[in-house]
Write a protein that holds these residues in place. Structure first.
Motif, short mmCIF file in Angstrom:
data_model
loop_
_atom_site.label_atom_id
_atom_site.label_comp_id
_atom_site.label_asym_id
_atom_site.label_seq_id
_atom_site.Cartn_x
_atom_site.Cartn_y
_atom_site.Cartn_z
N GLY A 123 0.81 -1.21 0.00
CA GLY A 123 0.00 0.00 0.00
C GLY A 123 0.84 1.26 0.00
N LEU A 124 1.91 1.27 0.81
CA LEU A 124 2.77 2.45 0.85
C LEU A 124 3.50 2.65 -0.48
CD1 LEU A 124 4.29 2.23 4.45
CD2 LEU A 124 2.63 3.88 3.60
N GLY A 130 2.19 6.54 -6.88
CA GLY A 130 1.17 7.36 -7.52
C GLY A 130 1.39 8.84 -7.26
N GLN A 131 1.74 9.18 -6.01
CA GLN A 131 1.99 10.57 -5.68
C GLN A 131 3.22 11.10 -6.42
OE1 GLN A 131 0.18 12.76 -3.88
NE2 GLN A 131 1.69 14.28 -4.49
N TRP A 175 -5.29 3.24 -10.51
CA TRP A 175 -5.94 2.17 -9.75
C TRP A 175 -5.03 1.50 -8.73
CZ3 TRP A 175 -10.81 2.40 -9.28
CH2 TRP A 175 -11.61 2.88 -10.32
N PRO A 176 -3.76 1.25 -9.02
CA PRO A 176 -2.91 0.68 -7.96
C PRO A 176 -2.85 1.57 -6.71
CG PRO A 176 -1.85 0.44 -10.09
CD PRO A 176 -3.05 1.30 -10.32
N LEU A 183 -6.74 -0.38 0.85
CA LEU A 183 -6.23 -1.47 1.68
C LEU A 183 -5.52 -0.93 2.92
CD1 LEU A 183 -4.85 -3.91 -1.04
CD2 LEU A 183 -6.82 -4.28 0.46
N LEU A 184 -4.77 0.16 2.76
CA LEU A 184 -4.11 0.77 3.92
C LEU A 184 -5.14 1.28 4.93
CD1 LEU A 184 -1.13 2.79 2.39
CD2 LEU A 184 -0.99 0.78 3.87
#
Length: 207
Positions: A123-124, A130-131, A175-176, A183-184
């Motif tokens: 998740g991280l 993405g960021q 989406w990822p 999930l996080l």
């Protein structure tokens, strides 16, 4: 009375980095999270300042009223922010790996299988990547937008529109990152809930 000393929690947490057996209480886990991520957040903040600070050459060339030099300095800062965003992924992955066993033990206290702890690094990584990609896209679009802003100085509403254009994604939903973030969020809620009473299939209740 239970011993909630930071020293004990630190020794236990770092001493069991590679042991996912047993259970961890909610209090012990979140204090250990703070001990791990606190220094990493400070490191990330310092790294962002260093990387986003313009080079001496760029600063020396930035004469007052020189629009071209100001643009070059801003672009240099944006490149530094992109580098910092990608480097932050590594920093937070280090934190996730340090917390992996503790997260598994906390999940055991919730009577859940420890492999759910793998959500943490995934998740991280997904949200961080993405960021970083969004920051890189914004950095690529900003020079053209700055030229447009200089040619067409507008009102505050136009400024908001230009900021939105700079941050808009050209590749659709990430989406990822979305799945990783959801999930996080689930994992954080689960880790914040109280453990099961008494022994469970993962061992006795934590002391």
């Amino acid at each position: 009375m239970a011993d909630f000393s930071v020293g004990r929690i630190s020794r236990r947490g770092f001493g069991r980095l590679f042991s996912a057996y047993g259970r961890d209480s909610r209090m012990d886990f979140w204090i250990f999270v703070a001990l791990v991520f606190g220094p990493l957040i400070v490191l990330q903040f310092a790294m962002q300042i260093v990387l986003a600070f313009p080079s001496m050459d760029v600063l020396a060339a930035n004469a007052p009223g020189d629009a071209e030099a100001s643009r070059a300095m801003f672009e240099s800062q944006m490149k530094g922010m992109v580098s910092a965003a990608y480097a932050s992924i590594g920093i937070f992955l280090i934190g996730a790996l340090l917390l992996l066993s503790a997260t598994a033990r906390r999940l055991h206290d919730r009577a859940r299988a420890g492999w759910w702890a793998l959500i943490l690094p995934f998740g991280l990584f997904a949200t961080g990547l993405g960021q970083a990609r969004r920051t890189a896209e914004a950095a690529e679009r900003l020079p053209a937008l700055m030229e447009k802003m200089e040619r067409q100085p507008g009102n505050p509403a136009s400024m908001i529109d230009w900021v939105a254009q700079a941050n808009a994604s050209t590749h659709g939903p990430d989406w990822p990152a979305i799945v990783g973030g959801l999930l996080l969020a689930w994992l954080a809620i689960e880790l914040a809930r109280a453990g099961t009473d008494g022994p469970n299939r993962f061992g006795p209740a934590p002391e």
